[in-house]
Scaffold this motif. Structure first.
Motif, short mmCIF file in Angstrom:
data_model
loop_
_atom_site.label_atom_id
_atom_site.label_comp_id
_atom_site.label_asym_id
_atom_site.label_seq_id
_atom_site.Cartn_x
_atom_site.Cartn_y
_atom_site.Cartn_z
N ASN A 177 -1.79 4.11 -4.37
CA ASN A 177 -2.87 3.16 -4.60
C ASN A 177 -3.80 3.04 -3.40
O ASN A 177 -4.73 2.24 -3.41
N MET A 178 -3.57 3.87 -2.36
CA MET A 178 -4.40 3.79 -1.17
C MET A 178 -4.42 5.13 -0.44
O MET A 178 -3.42 5.85 -0.42
N ALA A 222 0.84 -1.19 0.00
CA ALA A 222 0.00 0.00 0.00
C ALA A 222 0.88 1.24 0.00
O ALA A 222 1.63 1.48 0.93
N ARG A 223 0.79 2.03 -1.06
CA ARG A 223 1.52 3.28 -1.19
C ARG A 223 0.52 4.42 -1.15
O ARG A 223 -0.33 4.51 -2.04
N CYS A 249 7.67 -5.11 5.63
CA CYS A 249 6.76 -3.96 5.63
C CYS A 249 5.95 -3.99 4.35
O CYS A 249 6.51 -4.19 3.26
N MET A 250 4.62 -3.79 4.47
CA MET A 250 3.76 -3.88 3.30
C MET A 250 2.83 -2.68 3.14
O MET A 250 1.79 -2.78 2.50
N GLY A 251 3.25 -1.54 3.72
CA GLY A 251 2.43 -0.36 3.48
C GLY A 251 2.96 0.86 4.17
O GLY A 251 3.46 0.80 5.30
N THR A 252 2.90 2.01 3.47
CA THR A 252 3.25 3.30 4.06
C THR A 252 2.20 4.32 3.62
O THR A 252 1.99 4.54 2.42
#
Length: 805
Positions: A342-343, A309-310, A589-592
């Motif tokens: 994208n988020m 998630a970017r 890590c899968m999102g910032t």
């Protein structure tokens, strides 16, 4: 498109009259709209955003106000009043008779008007003071419920179901506005009413089964027609509802931006005079939280594929709801996608956005992390408050859950942490923890009953369900808020000291751009210590932290304009440090989601978009550091530097990087090449030992990917103030192309963060570029006014911070 209709007997949108109760002020009031905007438009008050006017206008929210208009009721059918987003404590009278008392801005209110005959009538709304109402409700609590006074100079907003940042925040004006922002109409009460649609998807190989249940009042036994993706089903309403099941073979799926197309299919329900339409994207989104060697994962999986998630956090598009437009909101969301996001996270101190917002996110491929509207305070758990919350959650979940973009529902923002912020909750933690749990469980139960299968997360930040630990400092599980760099005035490298599984809040402030500054301060007031600028800096110590960071990293800018520019450069460098390092840890890590995308008014803040939508320099930098395929320099504690490759594509990407040591005059020596095939895991492409760079050199590197990626970056291992930057003598050639202007840049030596600025508002294709001699870079500028004749100014790190000769 989200649409639900019944026959309208009287449209109440348009012109009303606003009056101060017991006072002399009267002004036109346009509905939908807010009262403060109406008073400003009528010239009854000064522009709220200019100077320090805010403080002279808080009296507005301390008294009661009346809004009235006449209407003509057509025909002789029984009528029902429908008011949506009525803010907040309001008594509604029709022909002098009370028909409704409302106390929640997040609910739709209805009143029976079946006694009205056709003809002329008058409706009047008394907007009771939210300030006085909050205080009265606090006084009625069985024990004190603390609120965050540092955020809210207007107290007790936590007592009301209303936008919490209306009472102020550390980036928002505090005016406690009120008004009517949504539907305002009188409809036929004897027509069937489609109360809500429940939509569930079940995915299997080559097949999606869509189950639709329409809950319909006043239509028992009637035949209704439901259609979806070329299929049509009919049936009779039984027990207040009707269910249809559609099987879609070889479905065209909805994907987040950058991963595929955003296919949407129309769902329509016809039942007598009632009609509803929704646009449905077929997709499966799961939150994967599994134990691993580092703790517990936190990863969104879309259609079976892990997705990094970017993105950024979303706050209301304006502090005054009457100034929010659908086009302006769409432009902000488009800017998010244009920066490779994208988020977005709809933050819990704002509002549930209108249908058009989620429609836009569906179309743009922006996943939505949806908070429920509770933030940074403690809240009551009395039966009446929880019943109000229950109704709110059911309405909002019912309205929004069908959207493909809605990826996760979250109970609140920072309420677990808030249990430690107040002396009352620290001294009696058990009482306030149980109080919080009652609220949280009410939200969860109402969501799960309204939208079965909805992805639920209890709070942000949170280590996980039934875990009330410290997710500001624990990076092993759940989502993390990491604020130590900003609030503790730490160096940017401190972002590298944590390894979050998913960081849903982190940020660094800058000043707004000059076009935004001109909307609240005259040039003679352009000084960061001027009271006007201090009043447009709501975070205590914010100006000092911006200045202290400049001392740490840069030579001091000579003038105000350079200071503003440099504040945005250092903001971008801070967030780039965090994002690129955490992306280099993928899949750990899968999102910032950085704080924050947008602003509610022109103010010093953490946003990457100015109020009104202009791009700050950080947003241009985000376009690069959020690129789906990226190479980034990661310094290690032993002085070595790794260049790491990251890909967020679904297919494998072959990436080749070439590294150089570059001197200030632009000469470069090649350090080597690296290559890797990138899938889910980030990979080290080149390792450069300590001492590779000589005095005065910076690391430059470029990369090419099999997906067509072609990009480059720069890494300075020391603070920029330690380099003797040359005067690169940047020059620009200007050309016109239609309504756009092309600015082609050239330099005589290395120029860092070279920025083109226009004298009129508009949008740059990119900016703050690094450029060396013998190369050019063309920037495209699209003015907001196509007839504008802009003048252009160039600014880079040398011109902004080095003494001029």
């Amino acid at each position: 498109m989200t649409e639900t209709t019944r026959p309208v007997l009287a449209d109440l949108h348009g012109d009303w009259v606003l009056e101060e109760a017991g006072g002399d002020i009267s002004a036109p009031f346009l509905v939908p709209g807010d009262a403060i905007s109406a008073l400003a438009a009528a010239g009854e008050i000064a522009e709220p955003y200019w100077g320090r006017n805010e403080y002279d206008l808080r009296w507005i929210g301390e008294g009661d106000w009346l809004a009235r208009r006449s209407f003509t009721l057509e025909g002789d059918r029984p009528a029902e009043l429908v008011l949506e987003s009525l803010d907040t404590l309001a008594t509604v009278r029709v022909d002098g008779e009370v028909v409704l008392d409302a106390d929640n801005a997040f609910r739709t209110w209805r009143a029976d008007l079946s006694h009205l005959a056709a003809g002329e009538h008058e409706i009047e709304i008394t907007f009771h003071s939210n300030v006085a109402g909050g205080a009265a409700r606090q006084g009625a609590q069985p024990f004190y419920i603390p609120y965050h006074a540092g955020n809210s100079p207007i107290p007790h907003g936590n007592m009301l179901r209303k936008v919490q940042c209306d009472f102020g925040w550390d980036w928002n004006i505090a005016l406690a506005p009120f008004g009517l922002y949504g539907r305002a109409e009188i409809v036929a009460a004897d027509a069937p009413r489609i109360e809500r649609l429940e939509v569930e998807q079940e995915h299997s190989e080559g097949l999606v089964t869509l189950t639709v249940t329409a809950y319909i009042a006043g239509a028992e036994g009637e035949t209704c027609r439901l259609s979806f993706a070329g299929q049509e089903l009919e049936g009779a309403v039984e027990g207040g509802g009707i269910t249809a099941i559609f099987d879609i073979e070889n479905p065209r799926l909805w994907w987040p931006a950058g991963l595929g197309e955003q296919h949407l299919h129309d769902l329509e329900v016809h039942c007598g005079e009632a009609f509803a339409r929704r646009r449905i994207g077929l997709r499966q989104i799961e939150l994967v939280t599994e134990a691993d060697d580092a703790g517990t994962s936190f990863m969104l999986q879309v259609n079976g594929e892990p997705v990094f998630a970017r993105g950024a956090n979303w706050i209301p598009a304006d502090a005054l709801a009457g100034r929010i437009t659908e086009a302006g909101t769409r432009d902000l969301l488009q800017s998010a996608v244009d920066a490779n996001m994208n988020m977005i996270r709809v933050w819990g101190g704002g509002r549930y956005e209108p249908d058009s917002f989620y429609d836009a996110c569906d179309e743009l491929g922006l996943m939505v992390w949806q908070d429920f509207m509770f933030a940074c305070n403690l809240y009551p758990s009395t039966p009446d408050f929880l019943a109000n919350v229950d109704a709110e959650v059911r309405e909002q979940a019912g309205r929004l859950h069908h959207h493909a973009c809605v990826a996760l529902w979250c109970g609140d923002n920072e309420l677990i942490g808030a249990l430690t912020w107040f002396p009352e909750s620290r001294d009696n933690r058990d009482r306030y923890l149980v109080n919080y749990d009652r609220l949280n469980r009410t939200i969860e139960a109402a969501l799960s009953e309204t939208a079965p299968g909805a992805t639920w997360w209890p709070s942000s930040p949170s280590p996980g369900p039934m875990n009330f630990g410290d997710a500001w400092h624990d990076d092993s599980a759940g989502d993390m808020h990491f604020w130590s760099v900003w609030h503790e005035n730490r160096e940017f490298d401190h972002y590298r000291d944590v390894s979050p599984r998913f960081c849903s809040e982190f940020g660094f402030q800058s000043y707004p751009s000059l076009n935004a500054i001109k909307r609240f301060a005259a040039p003679e007031d352009w000084n960061i210590s001027n009271p006007i600028f201090e009043s447009h800096q709501k975070n205590v110590g914010g100006n000092e932290r911006i200045a202290a960071t400049m001392f740490r990293y840069f030579r001091w800018p000579e003038n105000f304009e350079d200071f503003v520019w440099l504040s945005q450069i250092q903001q971008g460098l801070a967030i780039k440090t965090a994002v690129t390092h955490w992306r280099s840890l993928k899949p750990h890590c899968m999102g910032t989601l950085y704080w924050q995308l947008n602003d509610t008014w022109p103010v010093c803040s953490w946003s990457s978009l100015d109020h009104g939508g202009d791009w700050k320099l950080m947003h241009h930098m985000a376009q690069s550091f959020y690129a789906p395929v990226l190479a980034t320099a990661v310094p290690r504690k032993d002085g070595s530097i790794d260049i790491v490759g990251i890909s967020d594509r679904l297919e494998d990407v072959d990436l080749t990087v070439t590294a150089y040591a570059t001197s200030m005059d632009g000469t470069a020596r090649e350090l080597g090449q690296g290559h890797a095939t990138l899938a889910l895991r980030a990979e080290v492409l080149i390792s450069l030992p300590a001492g590779t760079l000589e005095e005065g050199e910076v690391l430059t590197f470029g990369w090419e990917g099999s997906d067509g990626t072609h990009a480059g970056d720069i890494f300075a291992p020391k603070p920029w103030k330690s380099y003797d930057l040359p005067d690169a003598r940047p020059a620009a050639e200007i050309a016109r192309e239609g309504v756009d202007w092309l600015v082609t840049l050239s330099v005589e030596a290395m120029s860092f963060f070279l920025t083109a600025e226009a004298s009129v508002p508009g949008r740059w294709s990119r900016n703050a570029v690094h450029l060396g001699p013998g190369t050019t870079s063309t920037l495209r500028f699209t003015p907001a006014d196509p007839e504008a004749q802009p003048e252009f100014l160039l600014r880079d790190l040398h011109s902004a911070t080095m003494k001029r000769t």
